[in-house]
Every structure is written in C-alpha cells, then in structure tokens.
Scaffold this motif. Structure first.
Motif, short mmCIF file in Angstrom:
data_model
loop_
_atom_site.label_atom_id
_atom_site.label_comp_id
_atom_site.label_asym_id
_atom_site.label_seq_id
_atom_site.Cartn_x
_atom_site.Cartn_y
_atom_site.Cartn_z
N ILE A 292 -7.42 11.98 -0.32
CA ILE A 292 -6.45 10.89 -0.41
C ILE A 292 -5.87 10.90 -1.82
N PRO B 197 0.82 -1.22 0.00
CA PRO B 197 0.00 0.00 0.00
C PRO B 197 0.85 1.26 0.00
N ILE C 292 -4.60 1.88 -0.34
CA ILE C 292 -4.45 2.22 1.06
C ILE C 292 -4.77 1.00 1.92
N VAL D 78 -3.89 3.99 7.08
CA VAL D 78 -4.91 4.84 7.69
C VAL D 78 -5.52 4.10 8.88
N CYS E 278 -3.71 8.47 -3.43
CA CYS E 278 -2.97 7.21 -3.58
C CYS E 278 -3.88 6.19 -4.25
N THR F 107 -0.34 4.06 1.60
CA THR F 107 -0.68 4.80 2.81
C THR F 107 -1.35 3.89 3.83
#
Length: 195
Positions: free
Chosen positions: A148, A77, A153, A81, A150, A79
């Motif tokens: 976001i 991934p 995630i 979260v 990306c 990111t």
C-alpha cells in the motif's frame, strides 16, 4: 431510511456505539445508519438474495448522506479497500458485497479502489456467533496481498456488529504499515445495546 440524525459523524465519538465495539485498529468509523428497517432489507438482499445491484443503491445513499459531510470536514482517503470474503463464501455467493460497495463508492467519489487484502482463514458466519466467539473466529483471518502506498485508506464493509471482522482486517494493515490512517465506511451498524 434509518440513517443517523447527523450522518457523517465519526461513530467512534458516540459512546452508545463505540463502547460496544472491540477496541479498534482504525481511527474513524462512518456508517449510514443502524442495521434495521430499510437498511436491513437492502443489505439482506445484497448478501443473501443474489441482488448485487443493491450495492449501487446503498452507495448512492452513502454518498448523499455520509460522504457529503465527510468531504467537508474530514481528510479524504487516498484509497478504498474492500473487506475480502473467503474463497468458499465467494464461490457460493458469486460476488463479494464489500467489493461491489467499494467499487461503487470509488466511482462516485473518484477515490482509487484497491484490492489490498486477502482472507487467509476460512471463518464461520459471524451472525451465528456470540461476541467472544466472533473475536476468536476472525483472529488473524486477513493478510496484505499487495503493498500500500498511501497515507489514508478506507476499508469498506456492509455491516458492523462488534467490529471483530473489520478490526482484524485493519490489524493486518497496521502490522505492516503502523503509521497509516485507517477509516472504515460501512452501510450499517448493529443497533446499540445501550438504547
């Protein structure tokens, strides 16, 4: 440690667990093991005994037993979260266990940590509710608080039971970014009712 015989496998590919989960808004679910024995004790200490340093121990186990395999066979991934707590629960506990886990995992994996979600609805404790009540309890409980940027995630939480909470968190992201790939990393999953 009650980790799976093949840690790092997508739990959604294991019918004994996947068939019990609420139809997910995410594509992959990776967990360290079942919520019992040592994992249950560690997570309980993290959540209820005011021992936030346990997040570091759980993250080390996750990196060793799960991430090591993910990094070989899956897309990593962009990111990480955390699933947010309500303000009321955060004030009572003094920390968000999912944020502690995600920060440790971020540091160890070198993946960016990003607080992208907020809880917009105070909910009852999921542990006090049945399956259908869990669904209604978490319905529309989350919203994005930041954009976001990306493609992939990962959402981090401590325990998956029916998947209601994590699913609503993912749904809040998918509403705004329908093409984003979402994985879920959890420290434990409730034992399968089929076992």
């Amino acid at each position: 440690m009650p980790h799976f015989a093949s840690p790092g496998m997508n739990v959604l590919d294991q019918p004994a667990y996947a068939d019990y989960l609420i139809a997910p808004y995410y594509q992959q679910l990776f967990v360290l093991g079942e919520y019992r024995e040592l994992l249950q004790k560690l997570i309980s200490q993290l959540k209820f005994a005011n021992k936030p340093l346990v997040a570091e121990v759980l993250a080390i186990f996750f990196m060793r037993f799960v991430f090591a395999r993910i990094s070989l066979f899956e897309d990593i991934p962009d990111t990480i979260v955390p699933v947010p707590l309500s303000n009321r629960r955060y004030a009572k506990r003094g920390y968000n266990q999912a944020r502690l886990l995600s920060r440790s995992l971020s540091r160890m994996s070198k993946i960016r940590h990003f607080d992208a979600l907020k809880r917009i609805k105070n909910t009852k404790k999921q542990t006090e509710l049945g399956r259908e009540e869990r669904l209604n309890n978490t319905l529309d409980a989350f919203a994005l608080c930041r954009p976001i940027s990306c493609k992939h995630i990962v959402l981090v939480d401590d325990v998956i039971t029916t998947g209601a909470t994590i699913n609503e968190a993912c749904k809040a992201i998918v509403k705004v970014y329908p093409d984003v790939h979402i994985s879920v990393w959890a420290m434990a999953i409730a034992p399968s009712p089929k076992r």
